[in-house]
Design an enzyme around this catalytic site. Structure first.
Site, PDB file in Angstrom:
ATOM      1  N   ARG A  92     -30.438  -7.396  11.215  1.00  0.00           N
ATOM      2  CA  ARG A  92     -29.418  -8.157  11.466  1.00  0.00           C
ATOM      3  C   ARG A  92     -28.401  -7.515  10.885  1.00  0.00           C
ATOM      4  O   ARG A  92     -28.115  -6.491   9.837  1.00  0.00           O
ATOM      5  CB  ARG A  92     -29.527 -10.006  10.688  1.00  0.00           C
ATOM      6  CG  ARG A  92     -30.427 -10.533  11.798  1.00  0.00           C
ATOM      7  CD  ARG A  92     -30.508 -11.033  13.306  1.00  0.00           C
ATOM      8  NE  ARG A  92     -32.310 -11.018  13.670  1.00  0.00           N
ATOM      9  CZ  ARG A  92     -32.126 -12.621  13.345  1.00  0.00           C
ATOM     10  NH1 ARG A  92     -31.423 -13.325  13.192  1.00  0.00           N
ATOM     11  NH2 ARG A  92     -33.703 -13.077  13.693  1.00  0.00           N
ATOM     12  N   GLY A 117       1.006  -1.723   0.057  1.00  0.00           N
ATOM     13  CA  GLY A 117      -0.018   0.303  -0.438  1.00  0.00           C
ATOM     14  C   GLY A 117       0.650   1.570   0.191  1.00  0.00           C
ATOM     15  O   GLY A 117       1.502   1.269  -0.170  1.00  0.00           O
ATOM     16  N   ASP A 173      -8.988  -2.021  -0.478  1.00  0.00           N
ATOM     17  CA  ASP A 173      -9.333  -0.896  -0.710  1.00  0.00           C
ATOM     18  C   ASP A 173      -9.344  -0.210  -1.626  1.00  0.00           C
ATOM     19  O   ASP A 173      -9.950   1.362  -1.283  1.00  0.00           O
ATOM     20  CB  ASP A 173      -8.720  -0.283   1.432  1.00  0.00           C
ATOM     21  CG  ASP A 173      -8.686  -1.097   2.147  1.00  0.00           C
ATOM     22  OD1 ASP A 173     -10.071  -1.329   2.221  1.00  0.00           O
ATOM     23  OD2 ASP A 173      -7.652  -1.306   2.747  1.00  0.00           O
ATOM     24  N   GLN A 176     -12.723 -10.488   3.110  1.00  0.00           N
ATOM     25  CA  GLN A 176     -12.588  -9.997   2.092  1.00  0.00           C
ATOM     26  C   GLN A 176     -11.364 -10.153   1.811  1.00  0.00           C
ATOM     27  O   GLN A 176     -10.704 -10.307   0.639  1.00  0.00           O
ATOM     28  CB  GLN A 176     -12.716  -8.977   2.419  1.00  0.00           C
ATOM     29  CG  GLN A 176     -14.116  -8.669   2.669  1.00  0.00           C
ATOM     30  CD  GLN A 176     -14.680  -6.785   3.756  1.00  0.00           C
ATOM     31  OE1 GLN A 176     -14.901  -5.822   3.228  1.00  0.00           O
ATOM     32  NE2 GLN A 176     -14.896  -7.354   4.819  1.00  0.00           N
ATOM     33  N   SER A 227      -4.083  -3.552  -2.647  1.00  0.00           N
ATOM     34  CA  SER A 227      -4.390  -3.628  -1.129  1.00  0.00           C
ATOM     35  C   SER A 227      -6.119  -3.296  -1.835  1.00  0.00           C
ATOM     36  O   SER A 227      -5.930  -3.370  -2.852  1.00  0.00           O
ATOM     37  CB  SER A 227      -4.283  -1.524  -1.300  1.00  0.00           C
ATOM     38  OG  SER A 227      -5.626  -1.121  -0.267  1.00  0.00           O
TER      39      SER A 227
END
Length: 793
Positions: A312, A124, A172, A320, A170
């Site tokens: 819920r 990253g 993200d 992930q 990464s």
């Protein structure tokens, strides 16, 4: 045999770049991401291929500081069976010692001992920032080592410059300068798998589910270590689009005051429309406009208190990060790995550290610190509550997702044409809802052009397309019938229903159909309406577009099957599999699927081959069986050669390999067309259909004169396609000369440039055109402005 047209010989080939005498080291650092192993494999094999020594640095920067067995020379065989494995097999660790000057001094000593002056870092922004600081200090570190007597002057001179190339790994997608980071697509696969599973149980019990998707919480700062929340919540935004969520929360776009009432009203309206479930996606680190955290539990309590819905919470967490990398991530990482080695070979003492990025469909090199600086500007904008600025800095995807549309009122028809492709339904849903949002009345045409001339046309409303995003095939129905013989009836239906614009989603038949409709405008004034086509076909054979909806899902089906087939051979040595793929005469699925699956050979129509090539391939596999890699994978496009059929190749390999290896064959067939669409196809379909509707709205307004719509210029019948770096609207009449109509393929196809890469990674000697490589570009700041017929996102 038709091949790619020959160009003027201005190309540059990597044979002029030699790695002889050079040492390259590759490491993975920070959080792991699926696809890192594919990048490592590509760096190792490309490095060895050009004659360089390549080293693994195990356990990231910690391994570089500790040295010893953590830094080992890599071999060709050592990266075998790595492509399909998630995580990073060479390990990753966060290293406090590397943040100190003393730690970096140790690391420099360990590299100099092995003459390593080329470093490929996969991680990253923190990992890449650390690598850049290491490079800036390199000269001073060598001086210190020499003063301490740890190295001599000759070693200092020989290793005087350190070259750094980064690849962003990464989940993200939080790095400015690249459209996609390694691991993001695979993480989306994990999220969508979970959401699809949750939706069935939620529907059964009429429940609301609040899902928290992952970010990361630790950043790297050499001067001051501090915790920070991940800036980009790409996973939340895109997974919400991919699953058709009711509401999404991301830090870059905090909801306005009063969002609680708005959200509850939306959920209540959905239930009133007989929707049996609600999905709310929350990014880790989501905040409101006052920087107050929005948590899944807060949302759950709100929904229960205000609406009384059974609610819920599911927190996906490290699920992930896990699992097998997707086809997209394998291909991306392989392309980036090869590009990284080329960048290191071309680097000079004055070349700044760069990062290999993906912009649109093109690999580019960008100055590492420019990308890091812009990434940090996002954080600064967030801290200062400049949320619109943060969205703009995040880049093209986030801005396009936040566009506002003008209001207008016309009748727009949408239809599917050609073979079904996963993602078609997502595109229809997007078109219908964007069209309704812009004030249009949307009409659905069943069964393509055949249904059109038969009058199978009806209004389609917002709720009619609920839940369509994750469904495969074509819910509208699709056929290959062309409109040419039924133009009078189609014109009549356009008049009856007062259709003002057409959106055609489909494959080659859709393209030919649009050509026929636009060519008939002189005869039928009813056809003088804006028309736009969105490519959707597993074959990816549409001129004017590098990518088509459905092809990514098909690639994942091929890759998953190849993984299983190879695994079946793990207990049986010396076995070669011959696998036939779809695609008609287009070799995209075979070639790119072969790259993703680690194939030894791929046979396609676009690259002619004869019996001598087949014999050479058999001999190549025979030599491979003498190593520790005792299995082979051969892909064949279904129409690559009318004589060299799958059966013929299977029998030839079986006979010529007798005593060395045995063979098995597998014809994948229509499994490549079926199944739920991949996250990429869901989002690509959603994005391009929305873009097409924006174009339709603009073109309708420009064409509305004298109380009617009249559009007969060539730029009002367009194809929306991905061209290198952008989505571009192109008149279909201009694409005619780019088309081989006999074989239903474009005359030029970008992916043919990937074939040498695939051959290199399979250890074949070949030429590799690197004309597009070698140019270090600068990070550009996206501005949400666009022209009419060449609008890009």
């Amino acid at each position: 045999m038709a091949g790619a047209p020959k160009r003027q010989d201005t190309r540059k080939f990597f044979e002029n770049l030699s790695g002889a005498g050079k040492c390259i080291a590759v490491l993975t650092s920070g959080g792991d991401a699926q696809g890192m192993n594919a990048a490592v494999r590509a760096v190792v094999r490309m490095g060895i291929y050009v004659g360089a020594k390549v080293y693994f640095i195990h356990e990231g920067y910690q391994g570089m500081v500790d040295g010893g067995d953590n830094i080992k020379e890599a071999t060709w065989e050592s990266v075998s069976s790595m492509l399909q494995v998630g995580g990073t097999v060479i390990g990753s660790a966060r290293c406090k010692e590397f943040r100190t000057h003393e730690g970096r001094l140790k690391a420099a000593h360990n590299l100099v001992q092995r003459s390593i002056t080329n470093l490929c870092v996969i991680g990253g922004d923190g990992s890449l920032t650390g690598a850049n600081l290491f490079r800036e200090e390199w000269s001073g570190l060598l001086t210190e080592l020499q003063q301490q007597g740890l190295i001599d002057e000759e070693a200092a001179q020989k290793n005087s410059a350190l070259h750094i190339v980064g690849m962003v790994g990464s989940i993200d997608n939080d790095f400015c300068g690249t459209d996609m980071t390694i691991g993001t697509d695979s993480a989306l696969h994990r999220i969508i798998e979970v959401v699809d599973a949750i939706m069935t149980t939620a529907q059964s019990h009429q429940r609301t589910f609040v899902l928290e998707v992952m970010g990361r919480h630790c950043g790297y700062a050499l001067q001051a270590v501090k915790l920070r929340v991940c800036l980009c919540r790409y996973l939340a935004l895109v997974s919400a689009l991919a699953c058709g969520a009711d509401w999404v929360f991301i830090p870059e776009m905090p909801p306005e005051d009063g969002w609680e009432d708005s959200m509850c009203q939306k959920l209540s309206e959905n239930r009133a429309d007989k929707k049996r479930l609600n999905i709310i996606i929350v990014a880790e680190g989501a905040i409101d406009s006052h920087n107050k955290a929005i948590t899944p539990d807060y949302i759950k309590d709100l929904v229960v208190r205000c609406l009384g819905f059974d609610t819920r919470v599911t927190i996906l967490g490290h699920v992930q990060r896990g699992g097998t990398p997707s086809a997209f991530d394998r291909i991306l990482a392989s392309r980036m790995g090869v590009e990284a080695v080329l960048a290191l070979l071309e680097a000079s003492a004055n070349t700044p550290a760069c990062v290999v990025s993906l912009v649109g469909n093109q690999a580019v090199r960008l100055p590492l610190m420019e990308c890091v600086q812009m990434t940090q500007e996002v954080q600064k904008a967030m801290d200062e509550k400049k949320f619109e600025e943060a969205v703009r800095l995040r880049g093209r995807y986030f801005v396009s997702a936040a566009l506002r549309h003008p209001q207008s009122s016309f009748n727009v028809a949408v239809l599917n044409v050609g073979a079904p492709a996963a993602g078609m339904n997502a595109a229809v849903r997007s078109a219908v809802r964007v069209g309704i949002t812009e004030g249009h009345k949307m009409f659905a045409v069943n069964d393509g052009f055949e249904g059109f001339y038969k009058g199978q046309i009806k209004e389609i409303k917002w709720g009619d397309v609920g839940g369509w995003t994750g469904q495969g095939g074509s819910l509208l129905g699709t056929k290959r019938t062309l409109p040419g013989k039924h133009l009078d009836k189609i014109a009549e239906q356009i008049r009856i229903h007062n259709i003002n614009a057409l959106l055609v989603i489909g494959g080659f038949e859709a393209y030919v159909g649009l050509l026929e409709l636009s060519a008939a405008r002189d005869k039928y004034t009813e056809l003088c309406v804006p028309m736009v086509m969105v490519p959707a076909t597993v074959s990816n054979n549409i001129p004017g577009s590098d990518l088509s909806i459905g092809s990514d899902t098909a690639l994942n089906a091929i890759t998953d099957t190849c993984d299983r087939i190879k695994q079946s051979a793990s207990g049986t040595k010396r076995r070669v599999f011959i696998i036939e793929t779809m695609g008609g005469y287009c070799g995209y699925l075979a070639t790119v699927g072969g790259l993703a699956a680690g194939a030894d050979t791929v046979y396609i129509y676009e690259e002619a081959f004869d019996i001598r090539d087949l014999q050479a391939n058999v001999e190549h596999l025979t030599q491979k069986m003498k190593t520790s890699i005792q299995r082979g994978l051969v892909l064949r496009n279904e129409n690559c050669n009318e004589n060299f059929t799958t059966d013929f190749i299977y029998q030839l390999y079986s006979e010529e390999g007798r005593g060395t290896f045995d063979c098995r064959k597998n014809i994948l067939g229509h499994m490549q067309q079926g199944g739920a669409p991949s996250p990429f196809d869901r989002n690509f379909g959603t994005k391009v259909a929305a873009k097409a509707m924006q174009w339709i709205t603009r073109t309708l307004k420009d064409s509305y004169k004298g109380g009617r719509v009249f559009a007969n210029s060539e730029d009002t019948a367009c194809l929306l396609g991905m061209r290198r770096r952008a989505l571009v609207f192109q008149p279909v009449s201009q694409l005619r000369d780019e088309t081989d109509f006999v074989h239903r393929i474009p005359k030029e196809q970008w992916w043919l440039k990937l074939r040498p890469l695939m051959k290199i990674l399979a250890k074949y000697k070949t030429s590799y055109d690197v004309s597009d490589s070698g140019q270090l570009e600068h990070v550009t700041r996206f501005r949400a402005k666009e022209s009419n017929t060449t609008a890009t996102i």
